[in-house]
Design a protein around this motif. Structure first.
Motif, mmCIF file in Angstrom:
data_model
loop_
_atom_site.group_PDB
_atom_site.id
_atom_site.type_symbol
_atom_site.label_atom_id
_atom_site.label_comp_id
_atom_site.label_asym_id
_atom_site.label_seq_id
_atom_site.Cartn_x
_atom_site.Cartn_y
_atom_site.Cartn_z
ATOM 1 N N ILE A 1 0.837 -1.205 0.000
ATOM 2 C CA ILE A 1 0.000 0.000 0.000
ATOM 3 C C ILE A 1 0.870 1.252 0.000
ATOM 4 O O ILE A 1 0.629 2.204 -0.752
ATOM 5 C CB ILE A 1 -0.944 -0.007 1.218
ATOM 6 C CG1 ILE A 1 -1.989 -1.109 1.082
ATOM 7 C CG2 ILE A 1 -1.629 1.350 1.385
ATOM 8 C CD1 ILE A 1 -2.837 -1.315 2.329
ATOM 9 N N ARG A 2 1.910 1.244 0.833
ATOM 10 C CA ARG A 2 2.771 2.421 0.958
ATOM 11 C C ARG A 2 3.566 2.651 -0.324
ATOM 12 O O ARG A 2 3.613 3.766 -0.855
ATOM 13 C CB ARG A 2 3.718 2.247 2.145
ATOM 14 C CG ARG A 2 4.552 3.487 2.453
ATOM 15 C CD ARG A 2 5.466 3.241 3.641
ATOM 16 N NE ARG A 2 6.540 2.323 3.300
ATOM 17 C CZ ARG A 2 7.679 2.690 2.712
ATOM 18 N NH1 ARG A 2 7.874 3.954 2.351
ATOM 19 N NH2 ARG A 2 8.613 1.798 2.456
ATOM 20 N N GLN A 3 4.182 1.603 -0.834
ATOM 21 C CA GLN A 3 5.040 1.750 -2.015
ATOM 22 C C GLN A 3 4.241 2.098 -3.274
ATOM 23 O O GLN A 3 4.735 2.813 -4.149
ATOM 24 C CB GLN A 3 5.827 0.460 -2.252
ATOM 25 C CG GLN A 3 6.856 0.139 -1.177
ATOM 26 C CD GLN A 3 8.125 0.965 -1.320
ATOM 27 O OE1 GLN A 3 8.307 1.685 -2.292
ATOM 28 N NE2 GLN A 3 9.000 0.867 -0.333
ATOM 29 N N ALA A 4 3.011 1.584 -3.354
ATOM 30 C CA ALA A 4 2.189 1.837 -4.538
ATOM 31 C C ALA A 4 1.398 3.130 -4.429
ATOM 32 O O ALA A 4 0.800 3.571 -5.414
ATOM 33 C CB ALA A 4 1.235 0.668 -4.766
ATOM 34 N N GLY A 5 1.398 3.750 -3.252
ATOM 35 C CA GLY A 5 0.582 4.942 -3.051
ATOM 36 C C GLY A 5 -0.888 4.654 -3.254
ATOM 37 O O GLY A 5 -1.630 5.473 -3.812
ATOM 38 N N ALA A 6 -1.343 3.480 -2.789
ATOM 39 C CA ALA A 6 -2.690 3.001 -3.075
ATOM 40 C C ALA A 6 -3.665 3.366 -1.965
ATOM 41 O O ALA A 6 -3.293 3.591 -0.812
ATOM 42 C CB ALA A 6 -2.675 1.483 -3.266
ATOM 43 N N ALA A 7 -4.945 3.412 -2.339
ATOM 44 C CA ALA A 7 -6.033 3.578 -1.383
ATOM 45 C C ALA A 7 -6.597 2.194 -1.070
ATOM 46 O O ALA A 7 -7.161 1.546 -1.961
ATOM 47 C CB ALA A 7 -7.127 4.476 -1.955
ATOM 48 N N PRO A 8 -6.431 1.699 0.154
ATOM 49 C CA PRO A 8 -6.929 0.354 0.466
ATOM 50 C C PRO A 8 -8.448 0.304 0.565
ATOM 51 O O PRO A 8 -9.073 1.212 1.121
ATOM 52 C CB PRO A 8 -6.274 0.043 1.820
ATOM 53 C CG PRO A 8 -5.941 1.373 2.410
ATOM 54 C CD PRO A 8 -5.694 2.311 1.272
ATOM 55 N N ILE A 9 -9.031 -0.747 0.014
ATOM 56 C CA ILE A 9 -10.463 -1.015 0.098
ATOM 57 C C ILE A 9 -10.620 -2.315 0.880
ATOM 58 O O ILE A 9 -10.169 -3.374 0.428
ATOM 59 C CB ILE A 9 -11.108 -1.161 -1.292
ATOM 60 C CG1 ILE A 9 -10.789 0.048 -2.173
ATOM 61 C CG2 ILE A 9 -12.608 -1.378 -1.165
ATOM 62 C CD1 ILE A 9 -11.327 1.362 -1.648
ATOM 63 N N ALA A 10 -11.230 -2.253 2.051
ATOM 64 C CA ALA A 10 -11.419 -3.451 2.866
ATOM 65 C C ALA A 10 -12.594 -4.256 2.330
ATOM 66 O O ALA A 10 -13.649 -3.705 2.027
ATOM 67 C CB ALA A 10 -11.665 -3.066 4.324
ATOM 68 N N VAL A 11 -12.393 -5.558 2.195
ATOM 69 C CA VAL A 11 -13.450 -6.462 1.746
ATOM 70 C C VAL A 11 -13.725 -7.435 2.878
ATOM 71 O O VAL A 11 -12.865 -8.247 3.227
ATOM 72 C CB VAL A 11 -13.034 -7.212 0.465
ATOM 73 C CG1 VAL A 11 -14.167 -8.119 -0.008
ATOM 74 C CG2 VAL A 11 -12.643 -6.225 -0.630
ATOM 75 N N LEU A 12 -14.919 -7.340 3.455
ATOM 76 C CA LEU A 12 -15.258 -8.151 4.620
ATOM 77 C C LEU A 12 -16.503 -8.980 4.348
ATOM 78 O O LEU A 12 -17.495 -8.461 3.824
ATOM 79 C CB LEU A 12 -15.478 -7.273 5.851
ATOM 80 C CG LEU A 12 -14.237 -6.856 6.629
ATOM 81 C CD1 LEU A 12 -13.458 -5.794 5.879
ATOM 82 C CD2 LEU A 12 -14.603 -6.339 8.012
ATOM 83 N N PRO A 13 -16.461 -10.269 4.727
ATOM 84 C CA PRO A 13 -17.604 -11.139 4.463
ATOM 85 C C PRO A 13 -18.616 -11.132 5.606
ATOM 86 O O PRO A 13 -18.269 -10.961 6.779
ATOM 87 C CB PRO A 13 -16.948 -12.516 4.347
ATOM 88 C CG PRO A 13 -15.791 -12.437 5.309
ATOM 89 C CD PRO A 13 -15.294 -11.007 5.232
ATOM 90 N N ALA A 14 -19.878 -11.333 5.257
ATOM 91 C CA ALA A 14 -20.892 -11.602 6.268
ATOM 92 C C ALA A 14 -20.603 -12.971 6.883
ATOM 93 O O ALA A 14 -19.958 -13.817 6.266
ATOM 94 C CB ALA A 14 -22.282 -11.591 5.636
ATOM 95 N N GLY A 15 -21.060 -13.177 8.105
ATOM 96 C CA GLY A 15 -20.870 -14.458 8.774
ATOM 97 C C GLY A 15 -19.665 -14.521 9.686
ATOM 98 O O GLY A 15 -19.481 -15.511 10.399
ATOM 99 N N MET A 16 -18.829 -13.499 9.690
ATOM 100 C CA MET A 16 -17.703 -13.456 10.615
ATOM 101 C C MET A 16 -18.204 -13.253 12.041
ATOM 102 O O MET A 16 -19.307 -12.756 12.276
ATOM 103 C CB MET A 16 -16.762 -12.297 10.288
ATOM 104 C CG MET A 16 -15.984 -12.407 9.015
ATOM 105 S SD MET A 16 -14.921 -10.931 8.777
ATOM 106 C CE MET A 16 -13.733 -11.136 10.137
#
Length: 298
Positions: A209-224
């Motif tokens: 994330i840091r090296q690519a200068g990216a915006a992280p998008i969290a992907v979370l499943p139902a059922g956790m």
């Protein structure tokens, strides 16, 4: 097998494949679905219904408090949501926002293993290709995997749409690929699978994330488990994530983890309701969540 680093010739070939996929004789939607390995999915009523939540929609014999508790929501959230109109309460508690590919900032998809981050990325790439007319804007998709098998599924999903996938086993390889992208190309990164609870489990994810200068998008499943969802949301918030995609709403019964994660500060964007790369997701809002919460065993 060495990392596949994007060369100018390969970039041109990728654009040509996209041109062939996006022009010429038309094929039926059914044939495209078969080519992409998709199964036709019926859209659930809680997705298509336009009726807002009301007390009349509650399952027989259950109070709103009972329904929220069944979904394994933490008691403090149940107390906040169980009073008054559920849609209004959800809109006050949670944030909802849009999610689109950006040409200036790479989007990095991250989440727990098996949570659907790769499918969520594939959906974004396919939707973008289907709506864009210029082959120069074909998304640049990078699978940040050490083993070639890790990118195989993503490649299979995107090949019918003319979108090549490039594997990068190291941060240096990611940077080398991105350095050769077209000026108008958006970038999608499928981040390495990581264990939140392992020592240093998110180090590799943070570095990409840091090296690519990216915006992280969290992907979370139902059922956790709701507490694990809160831990996960907090961890990805520390990595810079502000938005999330909810997945597995077609497979899990309880969706308390989704609401818990969003209550930790992640704005909801899309909700996945089918294992399809074309479609299978819908913009998430308070009314949709309220209807989905009413899906409990009879």
């Amino acid at each position: 097998m060495m990392d596949k680093v994007l060369q100018e010739a390969e970039l041109v070939q990728g654009r040509r494949r996209t041109r062939r996929a996006g022009s010429g004789r038309r094929v039926s939607r059914r044939r495209e679905a078969v080519q992409a390995g998709e199964a036709e999915q019926a859209v659930p009523a809680w997705v298509t219904s336009r009726k807002p939540f009301s007390l009349e929609t509650l399952p027989d014999g259950l109070s709103l408090h009972d329904v929220l508790a069944w979904h394994s929501l933490p008691a403090p959230l149940v107390a906040v949501l169980a009073e008054g109109d559920l849609s209004v309460a959800l809109a006050r508690l949670l944030n909802f926002t849009s999610l689109a590919l950006e040409k200036s900032t790479p989007l990095a998809f991250c989440g727990p293993s098996g949570g659907g981050q790769t499918l969520a990325l594939a959906r974004m790439a396919v939707r973008y290709v289907q709506h864009e007319r210029h082959v120069e804007t074909t998304p640049l998709v990078i699978a940040c995997e050490a083993e070639p098998e890790g990118a195989a599924r993503l490649t299979a999903w995107l090949k019918p749409y003319g979108v090549p996938v490039f594997r990068a086993a190291t941060v240096e390889a990611v940077r080398a690929i991105m350095a050769r992208k077209g000026a108008a190309q958006p970038v999608l990164l499928d981040l390495p699978k990581a264990s939140l609870y392992a020592p240093g489990g998110l180090v590799a994810v943070r570095e990409v994330i840091r090296q690519a200068g990216a915006a992280p998008i969290a992907v979370l499943p139902a059922g956790m488990d709701a507490e694990e969802a809160a831990d996960t949301a907090a961890a990805y918030r520390q990595l810079g994530a502000e938005r999330m995609i909810a997945t597995r709403l077609d497979q899990a019964g309880r969706i308390g983890s989704i609401i818990t994660a969003a209550a930790c500060g992640l704005a909801l964007t899309y909700a996945g309701y089918a294992p399809s790369v074309r479609g299978g997701a819908v913009r998430c809002d308070a009314a949709l969540l309220a209807r989905r919460l009413m899906v409990v065993p009879g």
